[in-house]
Design an enzyme around this catalytic site. Structure first.
Site, mmCIF file in Angstrom:
data_model
loop_
_atom_site.group_PDB
_atom_site.id
_atom_site.type_symbol
_atom_site.label_atom_id
_atom_site.label_comp_id
_atom_site.label_asym_id
_atom_site.label_seq_id
_atom_site.Cartn_x
_atom_site.Cartn_y
_atom_site.Cartn_z
ATOM 1 N N SER A 26 0.851 -1.190 0.000
ATOM 2 C CA SER A 26 0.000 0.000 0.000
ATOM 3 C C SER A 26 0.881 1.231 0.000
ATOM 4 O O SER A 26 2.069 1.169 0.360
ATOM 5 C CB SER A 26 -0.878 0.006 1.256
ATOM 6 O OG SER A 26 -1.522 1.252 1.447
ATOM 7 N N TYR A 68 -2.219 -0.653 10.237
ATOM 8 C CA TYR A 68 -2.290 -0.960 8.810
ATOM 9 C C TYR A 68 -0.937 -0.690 8.141
ATOM 10 O O TYR A 68 -0.428 -1.508 7.380
ATOM 11 C CB TYR A 68 -3.392 -0.115 8.171
ATOM 12 C CG TYR A 68 -3.624 -0.367 6.705
ATOM 13 C CD1 TYR A 68 -4.363 -1.467 6.279
ATOM 14 C CD2 TYR A 68 -3.115 0.507 5.738
ATOM 15 C CE1 TYR A 68 -4.592 -1.695 4.930
ATOM 16 C CE2 TYR A 68 -3.341 0.285 4.393
ATOM 17 C CZ TYR A 68 -4.081 -0.816 3.993
ATOM 18 O OH TYR A 68 -4.293 -1.037 2.644
#
Length: 294
Positions: free
Chosen positions: A139, A152
């Site tokens: 990501s 995350y």
């Protein structure tokens, strides 16, 4: 690099029922690929598989190595092998480090981080046979570590490091490894995040920017397909992520200066207050999701 045609290749995609995984499946299918759509949402994977000419749906959980091993074996039995393993399953959570429920902390690590390693381990023997390609979904958060995405970001930075390391381990065996980096993409996961009232207030107060903009799913799918066809080390979408990778060593200091301290303080305090009201329990939405799939 000579294009790696997906015609006649078999793709094993975790998180294949929706979002980026499903879009990649649709675009790869149009190029003549066979698909194994692997997801905890077996019904969703089956609906997508039914709409594609050569696809199977397999219910499996990346937290369960046995189910992944069985999914890989079922793929080989049904489709003949695995040429590309796309370790794509992932979740997000909206909690700060102070008050995150332990069950949510462990859940995101088990899916986003350990789940990727399980996926690679389960599929790698078959990918090795085909001298194929492994693609891991990281990501933008692996590069840009911003609140309240601490957990995350940590999982995505971890799988980026894992991908970079196994690339060196596997290259002499004819297997290439790529890592994919995405901004905010128009997926159900991002939609859930942007619907959170606390996060929405934080985003509004932060102002519009190209980073917070939501980008079309089709573009992410095209970037992944292009990465698979070139067996790329990096898949980047949107393309402005590339200069951020060049500047990544400066990113923590840039973030420190760009993000308003009072805004972050209010965000984390509100998240913590919400979490402390419920104690060490999973998100209500997660509980409902698990009940629906059980």
């Amino acid at each position: 690099m000579t294009p790696y045609s997906l015609q006649g290749k078999t793709l094993f995609i975790t998180g294949g029922a929706n979002g980026i995984g499903a879009e990649v499946a649709r675009q790869a299918s149009s190029r003549g690929a066979s698909l194994a759509l692997v997801d905890v949402d077996g019904d969703g994977a089956q609906r997508l598989a039914d709409s594609l000419p050569k696809a199977i749906a397999i219910t499996a959980d990346v937290r369960d190595y046995g189910s992944l091993e069985s999914a890989a074996a079922e793929t080989v039995a049904a489709l003949g092998g695995i040429d590309v393993a796309f370790a794509n399953a992932g979740i997000e959570i909206a909690h700060s480090a102070r008050a995150v429920p332990l069950v949510e902390l462990e859940r995101i690590a088990d899916i986003n981080f350990t789940g990727v390693m399980r996926t690679v381990r389960a599929t790698l023997p078959h990918v090795l046979e085909r001298r194929g390609y492994v693609l891991i979904t990281a990501s933008l958060a692996a590069i840009l570590h911003a609140p309240p995405l601490s957990h995350y970001s940590a999982t995505k930075a971890g799988v980026e490091a894992f991908g970079d390391s196994i690339r060196l381990e596997l290259r002499h065996l004819g297997v290439d490894v790529g890592v994919a980096y995405f901004g905010f993409i128009d997926t159900p996961m991002v939609a859930r995040s942007k619907a959170d009232p606390i996060l929405a207030k934080f985003e509004q107060a932060s102002g519009d920017s190209f980073i917070s903009k939501t980008y079309p799913l089709s573009g992410a799918g095209k970037a992944v397909i292009r990465g698979m066809e070139t067996r790329a080390r990096r898949v980047l979408y949107p393309r402005w992520i590339r200069p951020m990778m060049v500047l990544r060593s400066a990113m923590p200091r840039l973030i420190d200066r760009a993000v308003k301290p009072d805004l972050v303080a209010n965000l984390t305090d509100e998240l913590d207050e919400r979490d402390l009201m419920h104690g060490d329990e999973p998100d209500a939405s997660r509980q409902l999701h698990d009940r629906l799939l059980s």
